[in-house]
Design a protein around this motif. Structure first.
Motif, PDB file in Angstrom:
ATOM      1  N   ARG A 107       0.823  -1.213   0.000  1.00  0.00           N
ATOM      2  CA  ARG A 107       0.000   0.000   0.000  1.00  0.00           C
ATOM      3  C   ARG A 107       0.856   1.262   0.000  1.00  0.00           C
ATOM      4  O   ARG A 107       0.503   2.255  -0.607  1.00  0.00           O
ATOM      5  CB  ARG A 107      -0.940   0.018   1.212  1.00  0.00           C
ATOM      6  CG  ARG A 107      -2.124  -0.935   1.121  1.00  0.00           C
ATOM      7  CD  ARG A 107      -3.025  -0.498  -0.017  1.00  0.00           C
ATOM      8  NE  ARG A 107      -4.316  -1.104  -0.009  1.00  0.00           N
ATOM      9  CZ  ARG A 107      -5.397  -0.613   0.585  1.00  0.00           C
ATOM     10  NH1 ARG A 107      -5.342   0.500   1.283  1.00  0.00           N
ATOM     11  NH2 ARG A 107      -6.538  -1.231   0.497  1.00  0.00           N
ATOM     12  N   LEU A 143       1.907   2.819  -3.403  1.00  0.00           N
ATOM     13  CA  LEU A 143       0.887   3.341  -4.308  1.00  0.00           C
ATOM     14  C   LEU A 143       0.809   4.861  -4.281  1.00  0.00           C
ATOM     15  O   LEU A 143       0.956   5.490  -3.234  1.00  0.00           O
ATOM     16  CB  LEU A 143      -0.492   2.779  -3.940  1.00  0.00           C
ATOM     17  CG  LEU A 143      -0.654   1.274  -4.050  1.00  0.00           C
ATOM     18  CD1 LEU A 143      -2.052   0.867  -3.619  1.00  0.00           C
ATOM     19  CD2 LEU A 143      -0.359   0.794  -5.455  1.00  0.00           C
ATOM     20  N   GLY A 191      -3.036   5.044  -7.987  1.00  0.00           N
ATOM     21  CA  GLY A 191      -2.968   3.609  -7.728  1.00  0.00           C
ATOM     22  C   GLY A 191      -3.919   3.194  -6.627  1.00  0.00           C
ATOM     23  O   GLY A 191      -4.636   2.192  -6.743  1.00  0.00           O
ATOM     24  N   TYR A 192      -3.953   3.970  -5.568  1.00  0.00           N
ATOM     25  CA  TYR A 192      -4.841   3.658  -4.449  1.00  0.00           C
ATOM     26  C   TYR A 192      -6.299   3.705  -4.893  1.00  0.00           C
ATOM     27  O   TYR A 192      -7.089   2.827  -4.552  1.00  0.00           O
ATOM     28  CB  TYR A 192      -4.595   4.633  -3.295  1.00  0.00           C
ATOM     29  CG  TYR A 192      -5.414   4.315  -2.083  1.00  0.00           C
ATOM     30  CD1 TYR A 192      -5.037   3.285  -1.226  1.00  0.00           C
ATOM     31  CD2 TYR A 192      -6.562   5.034  -1.793  1.00  0.00           C
ATOM     32  CE1 TYR A 192      -5.789   2.965  -0.122  1.00  0.00           C
ATOM     33  CE2 TYR A 192      -7.326   4.722  -0.678  1.00  0.00           C
ATOM     34  CZ  TYR A 192      -6.940   3.693   0.152  1.00  0.00           C
ATOM     35  OH  TYR A 192      -7.698   3.378   1.246  1.00  0.00           O
ATOM     36  N   ASP A 227      -6.371  -5.675  -4.590  1.00  0.00           N
ATOM     37  CA  ASP A 227      -5.653  -5.579  -3.320  1.00  0.00           C
ATOM     38  C   ASP A 227      -5.232  -6.967  -2.820  1.00  0.00           C
ATOM     39  O   ASP A 227      -4.082  -7.170  -2.410  1.00  0.00           O
ATOM     40  CB  ASP A 227      -6.536  -4.884  -2.286  1.00  0.00           C
ATOM     41  CG  ASP A 227      -5.778  -4.274  -1.133  1.00  0.00           C
ATOM     42  OD1 ASP A 227      -4.551  -4.096  -1.219  1.00  0.00           O
ATOM     43  OD2 ASP A 227      -6.433  -3.962  -0.118  1.00  0.00           O
ATOM     44  N   VAL A 270       3.191  -2.495 -10.340  1.00  0.00           N
ATOM     45  CA  VAL A 270       2.813  -1.348  -9.506  1.00  0.00           C
ATOM     46  C   VAL A 270       2.867  -0.055 -10.308  1.00  0.00           C
ATOM     47  O   VAL A 270       2.004   0.818 -10.150  1.00  0.00           O
ATOM     48  CB  VAL A 270       3.675  -1.280  -8.224  1.00  0.00           C
ATOM     49  CG1 VAL A 270       3.527   0.066  -7.520  1.00  0.00           C
ATOM     50  CG2 VAL A 270       3.289  -2.409  -7.278  1.00  0.00           C
ATOM     51  N   ASN A 319      -0.263   2.342 -10.570  1.00  0.00           N
ATOM     52  CA  ASN A 319      -0.161   3.761 -10.224  1.00  0.00           C
ATOM     53  C   ASN A 319      -0.544   4.674 -11.383  1.00  0.00           C
ATOM     54  O   ASN A 319      -0.899   5.829 -11.176  1.00  0.00           O
ATOM     55  CB  ASN A 319       1.243   4.092  -9.718  1.00  0.00           C
ATOM     56  CG  ASN A 319       1.432   3.658  -8.286  1.00  0.00           C
ATOM     57  OD1 ASN A 319       0.487   3.551  -7.513  1.00  0.00           O
ATOM     58  ND2 ASN A 319       2.671   3.397  -7.914  1.00  0.00           N
TER      59      ASN A 319
END
Length: 129
Positions: free
Chosen positions: A48, A51, A55-56, A64, A85, A89
């Protein structure tokens, strides 16, 4: 047991716990569950932390879960710098899910990693349009 996929092989206990483990260590089932909860939380938080806001906001519960599994298996540093990632993102969730399937080598192509990555991919794309 000695995890021989790692290079060099690493003493491992329970469900892949390696931190502070020495060959000959013994843990109860309850200790293994507690270790797994603690380590899973640490790896999840590490993922997490890699990110961006985009991304989040791109995360679904399935993405997730898939990335948390990947992170637990290959490590926070490897995931944080990965194409998967970077794609997440950038908001490319489907591309991120595809890129997580690339982690099938541990020095050499490891047969046990291919099915794991396929399962993570199936989880990751669940519910995507």
């Amino acid at each position: 047991y000695l995890d021989r996929i790692a290079s060099p092989p690493v003493p491992t206990i329970c469900s892949g716990i390696t931190v502070g483990v020495r060959m000959g260590d013994v843990r109860t089932r309850a200790e293994c569950r507690a270790d797994l909860r603690r380590e899973a939380q640490r790896y999840w938080q590490g993922f997490r932390n890699s990110l961006t806001e985009t991304g989040y906001l791109s995360l679904t519960v399935w993405v997730d879960v898939a990335f948390s599994s990947l992170t637990y298996n290959i490590g926070i540093g490897a995931v944080s710098g990965s194409t998967a990632v970077r794609r997440l993102n950038a908001g490319d969730v489907r591309g991120a899910c595809e890129a997580l399937t690339w982690w099938t080598r541990a020095g050499v192509r490891a047969r046990i990693l291919f099915p794991r990555r396929q399962r993570e991919h199936a989880i990751c794309i669940r519910g995507l349009p």
